[in-house]
Design an enzyme around this catalytic site. Structure first.
Site, PDB file in Angstrom:
ATOM      1  N   ASP A  45      -4.028 -43.292  -5.126  1.00 43.83           N
ATOM      2  CA  ASP A  45      -5.148 -44.057  -4.603  1.00 43.83           C
ATOM      3  C   ASP A  45      -5.933 -44.682  -5.753  1.00 43.83           C
ATOM      4  O   ASP A  45      -5.921 -44.170  -6.880  1.00 43.83           O
ATOM      5  CB  ASP A  45      -6.075 -43.154  -3.786  1.00 43.83           C
ATOM      6  CG  ASP A  45      -5.444 -42.708  -2.470  1.00 43.83           C
ATOM      7  OD1 ASP A  45      -4.550 -43.429  -1.978  1.00 43.83           O
ATOM      8  OD2 ASP A  45      -5.842 -41.658  -1.948  1.00 43.83           O
ATOM      9  N   PRO A  46      -6.655 -45.762  -5.488  1.00 44.70           N
ATOM     10  CA  PRO A  46      -7.411 -46.435  -6.561  1.00 44.70           C
ATOM     11  C   PRO A  46      -8.389 -45.520  -7.301  1.00 44.70           C
ATOM     12  O   PRO A  46      -8.581 -45.677  -8.511  1.00 44.70           O
ATOM     13  CB  PRO A  46      -8.160 -47.549  -5.810  1.00 44.70           C
ATOM     14  CG  PRO A  46      -7.273 -47.863  -4.653  1.00 44.70           C
ATOM     15  CD  PRO A  46      -6.698 -46.533  -4.227  1.00 44.70           C
TER      16      PRO A  46
END
Length: 304
Positions: A45-46
């Site tokens: 995930d970012p």
């Protein structure tokens, strides 16, 4: 990396920074390498940093294999509130301020109870597909969807610090370490930890410390990688053979001809692995897998 290096085959172990998608990392590496065949082995995930293994050229054939290997993480879970995404990026959907410190013995038991084979329900803000559409697309469109259940294996899930109060908030946090199978949502694991204690919980920090057989100590920061010379980047590329653990078999001229043409082979005895990594003149050529149904060997990956 110059364009003529675009035929490289191998693996780059990247320390992905926060605030960047895994696709963004691949896109940057594609631009500097001119490499069309490129992909990563396991999305981050970012808001998560750490090990992202990027496959180049013929090594992209191994992505399915690399993704099956356990991954390890260190992170932080905070008790007292929950978000729609189960991490710190989402909007708060539940809050239960803590009036006293959690019982550490009960918390330890809750960690241990989540080890082993489990079933997870991923958050609505995730990339899991339902009917060809990602869950976060349903969420953004305000559409209802039944969240799927996913099996996962938690090999290890342990606290790595003492509980502490969050400054200025009626919440408590604790650090953890986890070793998990492919497809595990760590933010869901953190949320489920809270649920087992009757509390809302949120994963507030996460780093992948190993993945696909590579450790964070072997990873290069993306910015540092982008600043390297072509020659230095080439030295960072790990050969395909470095991730293969199968028994090695050296081919005769006749066997090489058969393997080169993708032929099935019956003459080899079955080994313990059920796989051979095949070499010809000391060069990795292919991986063959044993078919129990056919009682013979057939090509799984071809590299030459």
């Amino acid at each position: 990396m110059a364009k003529q290096a675009s035929n490289l085959s191998g693996l780059l172990v990247v320390n992905k920074p926060k605030k960047m998608t895994s696709f963004g990392v691949v896109a940057r590496l594609r631009r500097i390498s001119g490499q069309k065949k490129i992909g990563h082995a396991g999305t981050l995930d970012p808001n998560v940093d750490g090990v992202l293994v990027v496959a180049l050229g013929k090594a992209t054939k191994l992505i399915d294999l690399l993704q099956t290997r356990p991954k390890t993480y260190r992170g932080t879970v905070t008790f007292g509130y929950a978000t729609e995404s189960q991490d710190a990026d989402g909007a708060v959907v539940e809050e239960k301020p803590l009036t006293e410190a959690l019982d550490e013995d009960k918390l330890q038991a809750a960690f241990s109870a989540l080890e082993g084979d489990i079933v997870q329900v991923p958050p609505i803000y995730s990339a899991v597909k339902v009917n060809g559409k990602r869950l976060y697309e349903y969420a953004r469109a305000g559409e209802e969807v039944t969240l799927p259940k996913r099996s996962a294996t938690i090999y290890r899930f342990r606290p790595s610090s003492r509980l502490r109060w969050v400054e200025g908030k009626p919440y408590q946090s604790i650090d953890f370490e986890a070793t998990v199978s492919k497809g595990t949502y760590i933010r869901t694991l953190a949320y489920d930890l809270g649920q087992s204690l009757g509390l809302p919980a949120t994963m507030t920090k996460l780093t992948r410390t190993s993945g696909s057989g590579f450790d964070l100590s072997e990873a290069t920061d993306l910015d540092d990688l982008m600043a390297l010379t072509e020659e230095s980047i080439v030295r960072k590329v790990k050969p395909i053979a470095s991730v293969l653990t199968y028994e090695r078999k050296d081919l005769t001229d006749e066997e090489y001809f058969a393997v080169k043409n993708g032929q099935k082979i019956q003459s080899w005895a079955k080994n313990n692995d059920g796989f051979y990594q095949l070499y010809y003149h000391n060069q990795l050529i292919a991986v063959y897998a044993y078919s129990e149904d056919e009682q013979l060997w057939r090509s799984r990956y071809f590299f030459a």
